[in-house]
Design a protein around this motif. Structure first.
Motif, PDB file in Angstrom:
ATOM      1  N   ALA A   1       0.829  -1.205   0.000  1.00 37.43           N
ATOM      2  CA  ALA A   1       0.000   0.000   0.000  1.00 37.43           C
ATOM      3  C   ALA A   1       0.865   1.258   0.000  1.00 37.43           C
ATOM      4  CB  ALA A   1      -0.934  -0.003   1.209  1.00 37.43           C
ATOM      5  N   LEU A   2       1.941   1.253   0.781  1.00 38.25           N
ATOM      6  CA  LEU A   2       2.863   2.400   0.775  1.00 38.25           C
ATOM      7  C   LEU A   2       3.497   2.582  -0.592  1.00 38.25           C
ATOM      8  CD1 LEU A   2       4.685   2.010   4.199  1.00 38.25           C
ATOM      9  CD2 LEU A   2       2.971   3.736   3.582  1.00 38.25           C
ATOM     10  N   ALA A   3       3.922   1.478  -1.197  1.00 34.99           N
ATOM     11  CA  ALA A   3       4.541   1.548  -2.528  1.00 34.99           C
ATOM     12  C   ALA A   3       3.552   2.103  -3.549  1.00 34.99           C
ATOM     13  CB  ALA A   3       5.044   0.171  -2.949  1.00 34.99           C
ATOM     14  N   ALA A   4       2.331   1.601  -3.526  1.00 32.25           N
ATOM     15  CA  ALA A   4       1.315   2.089  -4.473  1.00 32.25           C
ATOM     16  C   ALA A   4       1.047   3.572  -4.251  1.00 32.25           C
ATOM     17  CB  ALA A   4       0.032   1.280  -4.333  1.00 32.25           C
ATOM     18  N   HIS A   5       1.087   3.994  -3.000  1.00 36.97           N
ATOM     19  CA  HIS A   5       0.859   5.411  -2.667  1.00 36.97           C
ATOM     20  C   HIS A   5       1.874   6.321  -3.362  1.00 36.97           C
ATOM     21  CE1 HIS A   5      -0.161   8.953  -0.372  1.00 36.97           C
ATOM     22  NE2 HIS A   5       1.093   9.059   0.027  1.00 36.97           N
ATOM     23  N   ILE A   6       3.110   5.828  -3.546  1.00 35.03           N
ATOM     24  CA  ILE A   6       4.134   6.642  -4.225  1.00 35.03           C
ATOM     25  C   ILE A   6       4.392   6.126  -5.651  1.00 35.03           C
ATOM     26  CG2 ILE A   6       5.210   7.520  -2.135  1.00 35.03           C
ATOM     27  CD1 ILE A   6       7.424   5.387  -2.505  1.00 35.03           C
ATOM     28  N   ASN A   7       3.394   5.412  -6.189  1.00 36.99           N
ATOM     29  CA  ASN A   7       3.412   4.943  -7.584  1.00 36.99           C
ATOM     30  C   ASN A   7       4.573   3.998  -7.903  1.00 36.99           C
ATOM     31  OD1 ASN A   7       1.072   6.455  -8.306  1.00 36.99           O
ATOM     32  ND2 ASN A   7       2.362   8.278  -8.292  1.00 36.99           N
ATOM     33  N   ILE A   8       4.815   3.064  -6.994  1.00 37.55           N
ATOM     34  CA  ILE A   8       5.826   2.030  -7.229  1.00 37.55           C
ATOM     35  C   ILE A   8       5.137   0.677  -7.277  1.00 37.55           C
ATOM     36  CG2 ILE A   8       7.763   0.787  -6.188  1.00 37.55           C
ATOM     37  CD1 ILE A   8       8.732   3.405  -5.081  1.00 37.55           C
TER      38      ILE A   8
ATOM     39  N   SER B   1      13.068   8.260  -5.338  1.00 32.39           N
ATOM     40  CA  SER B   1      13.480   9.431  -4.563  1.00 32.39           C
ATOM     41  C   SER B   1      12.778   9.532  -3.208  1.00 32.39           C
ATOM     42  CB  SER B   1      13.239  10.714  -5.368  1.00 32.39           C
ATOM     43  OG  SER B   1      11.865  10.852  -5.647  1.00 32.39           O
ATOM     44  N   SER B   2      11.647   8.877  -3.036  1.00 30.27           N
ATOM     45  CA  SER B   2      10.902   8.978  -1.785  1.00 30.27           C
ATOM     46  C   SER B   2      11.672   8.346  -0.625  1.00 30.27           C
ATOM     47  CB  SER B   2       9.551   8.271  -1.913  1.00 30.27           C
ATOM     48  OG  SER B   2       8.921   8.199  -0.640  1.00 30.27           O
ATOM     49  N   PRO B   3      11.677   8.989   0.536  1.00 29.16           N
ATOM     50  CA  PRO B   3      12.290   8.380   1.719  1.00 29.16           C
ATOM     51  C   PRO B   3      11.631   7.062   2.124  1.00 29.16           C
ATOM     52  CG  PRO B   3      11.859  10.712   2.108  1.00 29.16           C
ATOM     53  CD  PRO B   3      11.198  10.349   0.803  1.00 29.16           C
ATOM     54  N   LEU B   4      10.421   6.802   1.635  1.00 28.20           N
ATOM     55  CA  LEU B   4       9.772   5.524   1.947  1.00 28.20           C
ATOM     56  C   LEU B   4      10.576   4.340   1.411  1.00 28.20           C
ATOM     57  CD1 LEU B   4       6.002   6.366   1.348  1.00 28.20           C
ATOM     58  CD2 LEU B   4       7.212   6.185   3.531  1.00 28.20           C
ATOM     59  N   ARG B   5      11.474   4.593   0.470  1.00 26.62           N
ATOM     60  CA  ARG B   5      12.304   3.514  -0.085  1.00 26.62           C
ATOM     61  C   ARG B   5      13.092   2.790   1.006  1.00 26.62           C
ATOM     62  NH1 ARG B   5      15.088   8.083  -0.772  1.00 26.62           N
ATOM     63  NH2 ARG B   5      17.315   8.116  -0.333  1.00 26.62           N
ATOM     64  N   HIS B   6      13.472   3.517   2.055  1.00 23.48           N
ATOM     65  CA  HIS B   6      14.252   2.894   3.130  1.00 23.48           C
ATOM     66  C   HIS B   6      13.474   1.752   3.782  1.00 23.48           C
ATOM     67  CE1 HIS B   6      17.079   6.099   2.600  1.00 23.48           C
ATOM     68  NE2 HIS B   6      16.275   7.018   3.090  1.00 23.48           N
ATOM     69  N   LEU B   7      12.186   1.939   3.953  1.00 24.29           N
ATOM     70  CA  LEU B   7      11.345   0.901   4.541  1.00 24.29           C
ATOM     71  C   LEU B   7      10.953  -0.149   3.509  1.00 24.29           C
ATOM     72  CD1 LEU B   7       9.688  -0.136   6.969  1.00 24.29           C
ATOM     73  CD2 LEU B   7       7.835   1.357   6.211  1.00 24.29           C
ATOM     74  N   LEU B   8      10.660   0.298   2.302  1.00 19.14           N
ATOM     75  CA  LEU B   8      10.162  -0.612   1.268  1.00 19.14           C
ATOM     76  C   LEU B   8      11.205  -1.631   0.826  1.00 19.14           C
ATOM     77  CD1 LEU B   8       8.198   1.948  -0.914  1.00 19.14           C
ATOM     78  CD2 LEU B   8       7.261   0.290   0.711  1.00 19.14           C
ATOM     79  N   GLN B   9      12.461  -1.251   0.793  1.00 25.80           N
ATOM     80  CA  GLN B   9      13.476  -2.161   0.252  1.00 25.80           C
ATOM     81  C   GLN B   9      14.059  -3.120   1.289  1.00 25.80           C
ATOM     82  OE1 GLN B   9      16.775   0.043  -1.338  1.00 25.80           O
ATOM     83  NE2 GLN B   9      17.127   1.137   0.561  1.00 25.80           N
ATOM     84  N   GLN B  10      13.680  -2.998   2.545  1.00 25.08           N
ATOM     85  CA  GLN B  10      14.216  -3.857   3.592  1.00 25.08           C
ATOM     86  C   GLN B  10      13.693  -5.286   3.475  1.00 25.08           C
ATOM     87  OE1 GLN B  10      16.405  -3.521   6.228  1.00 25.08           O
ATOM     88  NE2 GLN B  10      16.919  -1.639   5.176  1.00 25.08           N
TER      89      GLN B  10
END
Length: 133
Positions: A33-40, A58-67
Motif C-alpha cells: 500500500a505504501l509503494a502504491a501510494h508513491i506509484n511504485i 526518490s521517496s524516503p519511503l524507499r528505506h522501509l520498502l526495500q528492507q
C-alpha cells in the motif's frame, strides 16, 4: 510469528519503546500500500522479482520498502528521513479509507503503522537505528 521493529539501543534496553508488529502477510500488504501510494510497483523492484534498482526511487519511503522482511536495520539517517514521510503517507492513506478498515487506529494495521511512526520519531530524536526482527 511475524515482524517486530525496535530501537537498536547500545545497551539493549527497550524501556518504553513501542514495538510495532505485523504478521508477514500484514506487513506485505502494508508495504504494498505504501509503494502504491508513491506509484511504485514492488514486483518491478530489486528484491521483489524485478530489475529496477532502488536508487531510482526518490521517496524516503524507499528505506522501509526495500528492507528484507525478517532482518536488517535502518540507519539513524534513514530513520530521520523516513519518519515524516511515513507520517504523511499514513495520514494520506487514512484519509482515503473512510470506513477505517485499513489505516485508522481502529485497525491492527493502523495501530502498527502509528507505532512505527512513533518509534521512528523517537529513534530520530535519539539518533538510534531501527532493527527488523
Amino acid at each position: 510469528m511475524g515482524l517486530t521493529l525496535y530501537a537498536d539501543r547500545p545497551d539493549g534496553s527497550q524501556p518504553t519503546d513501542p514495538l510495532p508488529q505485523w504478521s508477514w502477510t500484514g506487513f506485505s500488504l502494508f508495504r504494498r500500500a505504501l509503494a502504491a501510494h508513491i506509484n511504485i510497483d514492488l514486483d518491478q523492484m530489486n528484491g521483489f522479482g524485478g530489475g529496477t534498482d532502488w536508487d531510482t526511487v526518490s521517496s524516503p519511503l524507499r528505506h522501509l520498502l526495500q528492507q528484507p522482511d525478517d532482518s536488517g536495520y535502518l540507519e539513524p539517517e534513514q530513520v530521520t528521513e523516513l519518519a515524516p514521510a511515513l507520517r504523511a503517507a499514513v495520514t494520506a492513506l487514512s484519509e482515503n479509507d473512510p470506513e477505517g478498515f485499513l489505516w485508522t487506529g481502529a485497525s491492527s494495521n493502523g495501530r502498527s503503522a502509528q507505532g512505527l511512526i512513533t518509534l521512528l520519531e523517537m529513534c530520530a530524536a535519539e539518533n538510534l537505528p531501527v532493527r527488523f526482527r
